[in-house]
Design a protein around this motif. Structure first.
Motif, PDB file in Angstrom:
ATOM      1  N   ASP A 159      74.055  30.528  86.386  1.00 57.47           N
ATOM      2  CA  ASP A 159      73.503  29.472  87.240  1.00 57.47           C
ATOM      3  C   ASP A 159      72.021  29.686  87.541  1.00 57.47           C
ATOM      4  O   ASP A 159      71.421  28.930  88.290  1.00 57.47           O
ATOM      5  N   LYS A 160      71.437  30.737  86.954  1.00 57.01           N
ATOM      6  CA  LYS A 160      70.011  31.008  87.150  1.00 57.01           C
ATOM      7  C   LYS A 160      69.388  31.427  85.832  1.00 57.01           C
ATOM      8  O   LYS A 160      70.043  32.007  84.955  1.00 57.01           O
ATOM      9  N   LYS A 178      67.866  21.281  86.484  1.00 54.37           N
ATOM     10  CA  LYS A 178      68.770  21.233  87.635  1.00 54.37           C
ATOM     11  C   LYS A 178      69.694  20.021  87.528  1.00 54.37           C
ATOM     12  O   LYS A 178      70.908  20.124  87.767  1.00 54.37           O
ATOM     13  N   THR A 181      72.042  20.693  84.197  1.00 51.29           N
ATOM     14  CA  THR A 181      72.863  21.896  84.061  1.00 51.29           C
ATOM     15  C   THR A 181      73.225  22.548  85.387  1.00 51.29           C
ATOM     16  O   THR A 181      74.105  23.406  85.427  1.00 51.29           O
ATOM     17  N   LYS A 183      71.377  24.620  86.815  1.00 50.67           N
ATOM     18  CA  LYS A 183      70.721  25.932  86.851  1.00 50.67           C
ATOM     19  C   LYS A 183      69.441  25.893  87.681  1.00 50.67           C
ATOM     20  O   LYS A 183      68.731  24.885  87.695  1.00 50.67           O
TER      21      LYS A 183
END
Length: 332
Positions: A159-160, A178, A181, A183
Motif C-alpha cells: 500500500d506504499k 492513489k 491503486t 497506494k
C-alpha cells in the motif's frame, strides 16, 4: 528540426564540425545518442546530414543503448544518462562530451540516502526515477521514466511506494496512483531546476494571451502549476514522448509548452503546421553538450585524452544497478 539561422562564418564552422564528426564516427565505429533537450543541431539525424544516430527521451535512449553494436557510444545527454548506457552495455566505451553535464535531480540523492530510507520504511518497494546516478539506482528495486512510471506503480504490491527523487513528479503521480491503486507515495525533496520555474503565474499569463492553446506540461513541473495548466482549454501532463504523441493526435493547432526550451524546437520540426508558445527555459546542464565538445570527444579516441570523456563505473555498481533498470525496460 528547425533550420538553424547563423552568421555565414559560424554556419561554415558548424558544417565543418558536423562533417568531421560524421567521418570520425565511421573511422572509430561510433554512434551518437542525442536527447530531445539537446541543442537543435545535435538532434539532426545522420541520414538527414546531421550527427545523431538515435534521438529520444530517457527511455528511448536507454533501449537504444542496450542494442548498440558499435564500439563507442557518444552520449549527447547528461551524466546519469551516459551512466545508464554504460550499465546496459558495459563492454562498450561510453563517452560523455562534457562531465559538467550534471542534473539537479540526480545530485539531490545518494545511495546512502536510499539505504536510510529503506531502514526507515522496511519492505516498501523503492522506485527510482531514471534521473538518478548509478549508485542510487543500485539501491532501488526498480527504475522508471516519466513515460512508464504509472504502469510500474500499478504493478507493485503493498500500500506504499518510495518514489525518488523528484518531489513534484511524485505529487503529480500521487493523485492518479492513489485513485487507481490506493497506494501512497513516500517522496524525496528533489527538484528539476528547469521545470520548477514553470509557476502557475507563468502558465496563467500565457493562457490569457493564447486562450485557445492547449497546454503541454512535463511530470516534473510543480503540481499546483499542472492543476492550473489543465483548466479550460485542456492539454496533457506527461513524459516528453507523451507530449509529442499528444500533439500529433490533437486537433488543436496551438500549444503552450511547459518543458525544456529545445523540446520546442523538436516539436516545431515534427509538426511545422502547428504553433508552439515556448517560454525558453534552458537546462544549463544539457547545454554543456555542444557540437564542438562532441567533436573533441571523438578526436580523443585512441589518444591519452580519451579517458577525459570516458564513463567508468565499478563492476559491482553495474551489476546492482542493472537489475532495476532491466525491470524498468520490461515496461518499455
Amino acid at each position: 528540426m528547425e533550420p538553424i539561422a547563423l552568421p555565414e562564418q559560424e554556419e561554415a564552422a558548424l558544417l565543418a564540425a558536423v562533417e568531421e564528426i560524421r567521418e570520425l564516427k565511421k573511422k572509430h565505429n561510433a554512434v551518437v545518442l542525442s536527447h530531445f533537450y539537446m541543442p537543435a543541431e545535435l538532434q539532426v539525424k545522420h541520414e538527414d546530414g546531421g550527427i545523431a544516430d538515435f534521438v529520444g527521451d530517457s527511455l528511448g535512449l536507454s533501449v537504444a543503448a542496450k542494442t548498440v553494436e558499435a564500439d563507442y557510444i557518444i552520449f549527447c545527454g547528461v551524466k546519469f544518462m551516459a551512466e545508464t548506457a554504460k550499465i546496459l552495455n558495459p563492454v562498450k566505451q561510453v563517452l560523455l562530451p562534457s562531465f559538467d553535464a550534471g542534473c539537479s535531480l540526480a545530485e539531490s540523492i545518494t545511495g546512502a540516502d536510499v539505504r536510510k530510507l529503506k531502514e526507515q520504511w522496511p519492505g516498501v518497494p523503492v522506485v527510482a526515477y531514471i534521473n538518478t546516478y548509478a549508485e542510487t539506482k543500485a539501491e532501488a528495486d526498480i527504475c522508471c521514466t516519466s513515460r512508464n512510471a504509472m504502469d510500474i506503480a500499478r504493478s507493485l504490491g503493498g500500500d506504499k511506494l518510495i518514489f525518488l527523487p523528484d518531489l513534484y513528479m511524485g505529487r503529480n503521480l500521487q493523485t492518479k496512483i492513489k485513485a487507481e491503486t490506493g497506494k501512497e507515495l513516500i517522496l524525496w525533496e528533489g527538484k528539476c531546476e528547469v521545470h520548477e520555474q514553470f509557476t502557475p503565474q507563468r502558465i496563467t499569463g500565457l493562457k490569457l494571451m493564447y486562450p485557445e492553446a492547449q497546454v503541454l506540461v512535463h511530470w516534473e513541473v510543480p503540481d499546483n502549476t499542472v492543476t492550473e495548466a489543465l483548466k479550460g482549454a485542456g492539454g496533457i501532463v506527461g513524459s516528453t514522448s507523451d507530449i509529442i504523441r499528444f500533439v500529433g493526435e490533437s486537433g488543436s493547432r496551438q500549444f503552450i509548452l511547459g518543458s525544456e526550451c529545445d523540446l520546442g524546437a523538436t516539436l516545431r520540426g515534427m509538426y511545422p503546421q502547428k504553433e508552439f508558445i515556448v517560454p525558453c527555459i534552458k537546462c544549463p546542464h544539457m547545454k554543456q553538450i555542444t557540437i564542438q565538445r562532441t567533436l573533441d570527444s571523438l578526436r580523443a579516441i585512441g589518444t591519452p585524452h580519451e579517458k577525459l570523456f570516458e564513463v567508468t563505473l565499478e563492476e559491482e555498481i553495474i551489476k546492482k544497478a542493472l537489475i532495476p533498470i532491466e525491470r524498468m525496460l520490461a515496461f518499455a
